[in-house]
Design a protein around this motif. Structure first.
Motif, short mmCIF file in Angstrom:
data_model
loop_
_atom_site.label_atom_id
_atom_site.label_comp_id
_atom_site.label_asym_id
_atom_site.label_seq_id
_atom_site.Cartn_x
_atom_site.Cartn_y
_atom_site.Cartn_z
N LEU A 100 -8.35 -2.76 0.64
CA LEU A 100 -8.02 -2.96 -0.77
C LEU A 100 -6.85 -3.91 -0.94
N CYS A 101 -5.80 -3.74 -0.15
CA CYS A 101 -4.61 -4.58 -0.29
C CYS A 101 -4.91 -6.03 0.07
N ASN A 102 -5.70 -6.26 1.09
CA ASN A 102 -6.05 -7.63 1.45
C ASN A 102 -6.88 -8.32 0.39
N GLU A 161 6.92 -3.06 -2.57
CA GLU A 161 5.52 -2.77 -2.28
C GLU A 161 4.92 -1.68 -3.16
N ALA A 162 5.76 -0.94 -3.88
CA ALA A 162 5.27 0.19 -4.67
C ALA A 162 6.30 0.53 -5.74
N ALA A 163 5.86 1.30 -6.74
CA ALA A 163 6.77 1.72 -7.79
C ALA A 163 6.12 2.81 -8.63
N SER A 197 1.33 -5.93 -1.14
CA SER A 197 2.35 -6.11 -0.10
C SER A 197 2.64 -4.83 0.68
N HIS A 198 2.11 -3.70 0.22
CA HIS A 198 2.26 -2.44 0.96
C HIS A 198 1.66 -2.57 2.36
N PHE A 199 0.56 -3.32 2.48
CA PHE A 199 -0.10 -3.49 3.77
C PHE A 199 -0.34 -4.95 4.14
N VAL A 200 0.08 -5.87 3.30
CA VAL A 200 -0.13 -7.30 3.56
C VAL A 200 1.22 -8.01 3.54
N LYS A 201 1.64 -8.51 4.68
CA LYS A 201 2.92 -9.24 4.74
C LYS A 201 2.84 -10.46 3.84
N GLY A 202 3.79 -10.57 2.91
CA GLY A 202 3.79 -11.68 1.97
C GLY A 202 2.85 -11.50 0.80
N GLY A 203 2.24 -10.33 0.68
CA GLY A 203 1.32 -10.06 -0.41
C GLY A 203 2.03 -9.86 -1.74
N THR A 204 1.24 -9.75 -2.80
CA THR A 204 1.78 -9.56 -4.14
C THR A 204 2.59 -8.27 -4.22
N THR A 205 3.76 -8.33 -4.86
CA THR A 205 4.62 -7.17 -5.02
C THR A 205 4.45 -6.58 -6.42
N VAL A 206 5.02 -5.40 -6.64
CA VAL A 206 4.75 -4.68 -7.90
C VAL A 206 5.21 -5.44 -9.14
N ASP A 207 6.25 -6.26 -9.00
CA ASP A 207 6.74 -6.98 -10.16
C ASP A 207 5.90 -8.21 -10.50
N GLU A 230 -4.85 4.56 11.03
CA GLU A 230 -5.04 3.11 10.91
C GLU A 230 -5.06 2.62 9.46
N TRP A 231 -5.25 3.51 8.49
CA TRP A 231 -5.22 3.18 7.07
C TRP A 231 -6.21 2.07 6.67
N PRO A 232 -7.47 2.17 7.09
CA PRO A 232 -8.41 1.08 6.80
C PRO A 232 -8.68 0.85 5.32
#
Length: 213
Positions: free
Chosen positions: A165-167, A199-201, A55-65, A158-160
């Motif tokens: 990786l996040c996608n 998104e991170a921890a 979720s750091h780079f993907v809206k709605g992506g998996t979060t750290v928890d 652009e953080w490709p």
């Protein structure tokens, strides 16, 4: 008993940081009338040894928890990439023996150079987009770097690498201290603090080395 290697770097106000420097205040201190010490910290989620969730780079992506435990715990391989000057490529990963590993950690010159400083370096070693795509194509679910970003320095507009990786749902570990770790196979235990919906921890991380492994 296995040898236990702690990859976590200490958190303190003068540490290497991205963004805001961590600070703390003492809420209670041991005195004749107070039996304990209690501190309150203000730190970013990306402070110290930490995990980036999708979720750091993907809206709605998996979060750290909600990260799958089998992504952050299991067999892992430390790769010797100390010869790389700035950007780890797919060819570098192949040459380092990444094939067949699901969890990988990049030991670069960062561990004895950029990671030891208290201010951001002008250059460091990071994973390039070709390397990121190779990891995704070969089923890697966890990747760690020994600096405060996985991204190679030429790509922080652009953080490709993060996007790739996040996608793909790959868990990213940053600021892993690999200075005292030899390349090879280990058992990884990485347990991010379960900040709900974030998104991170911070993520205390250990490598277990079994005799004869």
């Amino acid at each position: 008993m296995p040898r236990i290697i702690d990859l976590s770097i200490p958190v303190h106000p003068e540490m290497l940081h991205w963004g805001r420097r961590p600070t703390y205040e003492m809420v209670e201190e041991i005195t004749e009338t107070s039996p304990s010490e209690v501190s309150r910290w203000l730190i970013g989620a990306h402070t110290g040894t930490h995990v980036d969730a999708p979720s750091h780079f993907v809206k709605g992506g998996t979060t750290v928890d909600s990260l799958p435990i089998d992504h952050t715990v299991g067999e892992a391989r430390v790769l010797d990439l100390r010869h790389v000057e700035k950007e780890i490529t797919a060819d570098d990963l192949i040459a380092a023996g990444t094939e067949g590993a699901r969890r990988v950690l990049f030991k670069t010159r960062n561990s004895t150079d950029a990671l030891t400083r208290t201010e951001k370096s002008s250059t460091w070693v990071g994973l390039g987009p070709s390397g990121a795509q190779w990891l995704v194509d070969h089923g890697v679910v966890f990747a760690a770097n020994d600096y405060m970003t996985m991204e190679a320095p030429d790509h922080t507009a652009e953080w490709p690498t993060h996007v790739i990786l996040c996608n793909a749902g790959v868990v990213i570990l940053e600021n892993a201290n690999l200075a005292e770790t030899e390349p090879g196979d280990y058992y990884l235990v990485c347990q991010p603090v379960p900040f709900e919906g974030r998104e991170a921890a911070p993520a205390p991380t250990l490598l277990l080395e079994f005799e004869g492994a």
